[in-house]
Design a protein around this motif. Structure first.
Motif, PDB file in Angstrom:
ATOM      1  N   ARG A   1       0.837  -1.186   0.000  1.00 36.94           N
ATOM      2  CA  ARG A   1       0.000   0.000   0.000  1.00 36.94           C
ATOM      3  C   ARG A   1       0.884   1.252   0.000  1.00 36.94           C
ATOM      4  O   ARG A   1       2.031   1.236   0.462  1.00 36.94           O
TER       5      ARG A   1
ATOM      6  N   PHE B   1      -0.937   4.245   5.316  1.00 36.26           N
ATOM      7  CA  PHE B   1      -2.142   4.181   6.130  1.00 36.26           C
ATOM      8  C   PHE B   1      -2.298   5.465   6.944  1.00 36.26           C
ATOM      9  O   PHE B   1      -1.313   6.035   7.432  1.00 36.26           O
ATOM     10  N   TRP B   2      -3.551   5.878   7.094  1.00 37.63           N
ATOM     11  CA  TRP B   2      -3.894   6.866   8.116  1.00 37.63           C
ATOM     12  C   TRP B   2      -4.300   6.067   9.358  1.00 37.63           C
ATOM     13  O   TRP B   2      -5.327   5.374   9.358  1.00 37.63           O
TER      14      TRP B   2
ATOM     15  N   LYS C   1      -7.933   5.395  12.334  1.00 38.24           N
ATOM     16  CA  LYS C   1      -9.110   4.537  12.252  1.00 38.24           C
ATOM     17  C   LYS C   1      -8.818   3.237  12.991  1.00 38.24           C
ATOM     18  O   LYS C   1      -7.661   2.863  13.193  1.00 38.24           O
TER      19      LYS C   1
ATOM     20  N   GLY D   1      -5.846   0.930  10.542  1.00 36.94           N
ATOM     21  CA  GLY D   1      -6.054   2.275  10.065  1.00 36.94           C
ATOM     22  C   GLY D   1      -6.694   2.265   8.689  1.00 36.94           C
ATOM     23  O   GLY D   1      -7.077   1.216   8.160  1.00 36.94           O
ATOM     24  N   GLU D   2      -6.802   3.428   8.092  1.00 34.58           N
ATOM     25  CA  GLU D   2      -7.405   3.557   6.768  1.00 34.58           C
ATOM     26  C   GLU D   2      -6.308   3.513   5.706  1.00 34.58           C
ATOM     27  O   GLU D   2      -5.419   4.367   5.699  1.00 34.58           O
TER      28      GLU D   2
ATOM     29  N   THR E   1      -4.463   3.729   1.923  1.00 35.86           N
ATOM     30  CA  THR E   1      -4.610   4.461   0.671  1.00 35.86           C
ATOM     31  C   THR E   1      -5.395   3.601  -0.312  1.00 35.86           C
ATOM     32  O   THR E   1      -5.414   2.375  -0.211  1.00 35.86           O
TER      33      THR E   1
END
Length: 470
Positions: free
Chosen positions: A205, A208-209, A212, A216-217, A219
């Motif tokens: 990926r 990630f954020w 969450k 996490g969230e 991309t």
């Protein structure tokens, strides 16, 4: 900033280009003079890295060098900037620019700062305050909010710098090992799913954020193109065993035929290590090569500053690197007739940041364009493939536009159509220059951590097995 008038620059441009379109900016430089010139350039470039380094010990993102006083480091830094600072310090000691004791002091200070930085899932966030190490949540220049992000590629360059620091100073090895103990590259990895290779591509990926639940969230994209700078993360993960070797074969040399991309690729399928691989290529000016995503120099040539791709894969990686450089040279001198060449993401001469490149050798349909903006770090990246032409190009940029500052090295970019030179230098681009000069003057100095261990036993066999269709 115009350090000289555009009329002077234009006249110099006319003198800098021969009738055949080849840079003839200066007479050939003898090998001993080349070494002295490169060392002088290194000293000035390293001075810019010192100016970007805060009291905390972290290299900031950039400095403005247009004034006569001491430049002030920007407020922000990133994992990539920090990594650049680490390997620039090791390179300076290896070339005798600073003492070994100074190197050890600076590396220890930087490692202490890195140990203090907030992390998530074992990884570093994309932006910090370079002066106190706090997590950046608002952009310093505008106040716009910053959503903390864990970037795959930025973490790769910090890990690269940490490994170089640990190799250079054995006393730091336990501390670096502790920092990397929880840095597991499988966090970014989506395993290959033969039933649904779109959802499960066997790739990394973009990041990630982590605000969450769970991981996490993520991309919405993976890093699918092989010949781009995120392959450093792939190499690091395969070398330490956190990524499977088959991951290398799930990366794309080009997109598949019939998919939207810059040109319809040539090539053929090959079965390698049990994976069916599309060994695609592009053709540019009669040369077959493996494209990058956007057609920029640093995508192709930043990684081999550290991982010896041309030596481990001379007929595949070594060949495509040479042809990529040749395409960049001919784009600047023949296709666009700028009189200069070398196109890579950099600061915009008028302010801001932009991706520059040669659109025809990038997969992205609306790829990176040169736009008349030449980026000096790109010529340094080309030193292994075209040393005489790279030196001539750099000397011509200095003579025509004043692109070189003997205090802080080459400016970040030059618009050769207007004569405007960037006011700033970026840690990323200066870090590529220090690594490239170090590799030219003392081959292997920064490559030692990436020639042994898992790199030798796991990565090298993959590159040896590579059979690009070029």
């Amino acid at each position: 900033m115009n350090r000289r008038s555009f009329l002077t620059a234009a006249a110099a441009t006319t003198c800098a280009v021969s009738l055949t379109g080849t840079a003839a900016a200066a007479p050939a430089v003898r090998p001993d003079a080349q070494r002295r010139l490169l060392r002088d350039w290194f000293v000035a470039t390293h001075r810019s890295m010192e100016a970007m380094t805060t009291e905390l010990g972290l290299a900031a993102d950039k400095i403005d060098v247009s004034g006569s006083g001491t430049p002030v480091p920007s407020a922000q830094t990133s994992p990539t900037n920090i990594g650049c600072g680490l390997w620039s310090t090791v390179a300076a000691a290896g070339l005798g620019v600073i003492s070994a004791s100074t190197m050890r002091h600076r590396l220890a200070r930087a490692i202490t700062a890195v140990e203090r930085l907030e992390r998530a899932h074992g990884w570093w966030f994309n932006w910090y305050d370079a002066h106190d190490g706090s997590l950046l949540t608002a952009w310093p220049e505008t106040g716009d909010p910053v959503r903390p992000f864990l970037s795959t590629v930025d973490n790769a360059w910090l890990v690269t710098g940490l490994r170089i620091a640990a190799d250079a100073d054995p006393h730091l090895r336990p501390r670096v090992a502790a920092l990397l103990a929880d840095a597991d590259w499988s966090y970014y990895y989506t395993p290959y799913d033969p039933a649904d290779p779109v959802a499960g591509p066997g790739q990394l990926r973009g990041g990630f954020w982590p605000d969450k639940p769970g991981k996490g969230e993520p991309t919405g994209h993976h890093y699918g193109a092989l010949n781009t700078e995120p392959r450093m993360a792939s190499y690091l993960g395969m070398a330490d065993g956190s990524l499977p070797g088959e991951h290398y074969w799930h990366l794309m040399r080009t997109l598949l035929p019939g998919m939207g991309q810059e040109q319809e690729p040539g090539g053929a399928y090959a079965d390698i290590d049990g994976v069916r691989v599309w060994e695609g290529h592009y053709t540019h000016r009669g040369r077959k090569l493996v494209p990058t995503w956007g057609g920029s120099m640093f995508e192709a040539l930043m990684v081999p500053l550290f991982v010896p791709e041309p030596q481990w894969s001379p007929r595949s990686w070594g060949t495509t690197h040479r042809r990529f450089v040749r395409s960049q040279i001919e784009h600047g001198l023949i296709e666009e007739e700028y009189g200069y060449w070398g196109f890579s993401p950099a600061s915009v001469p008028d302010g801001g940041y932009r991706e520059y490149g040669v659109d025809a050798i990038g997969m992205q349909e609306d790829g990176y364009h040169s736009l008349g903006v030449v980026t000096p770090h790109a010529s340094f990246l080309a030193l292994p493939q075209a040393p005489a032409e790279a030196l001539a190009n750099l000397r011509a940029l200095d003579r025509a536009f004043g692109a070189y500052d003997d205090r802080y090295g080459f400016r970040d970019s030059v618009d050769v159509t207007t004569g405007r030179v960037s006011d700033v230098v970026l840690a990323l681009d200066q870090g590529m220059i220090t690594a490239a000069i170090a590799q030219q003057l003392r081959p292997g100095l920064l490559q030692r951590p990436f020639r042994s261990g898992g790199f030798h036993s796991r990565v090298r066999p993959l590159l040896a097995a590579e059979r690009f269709s070029i």
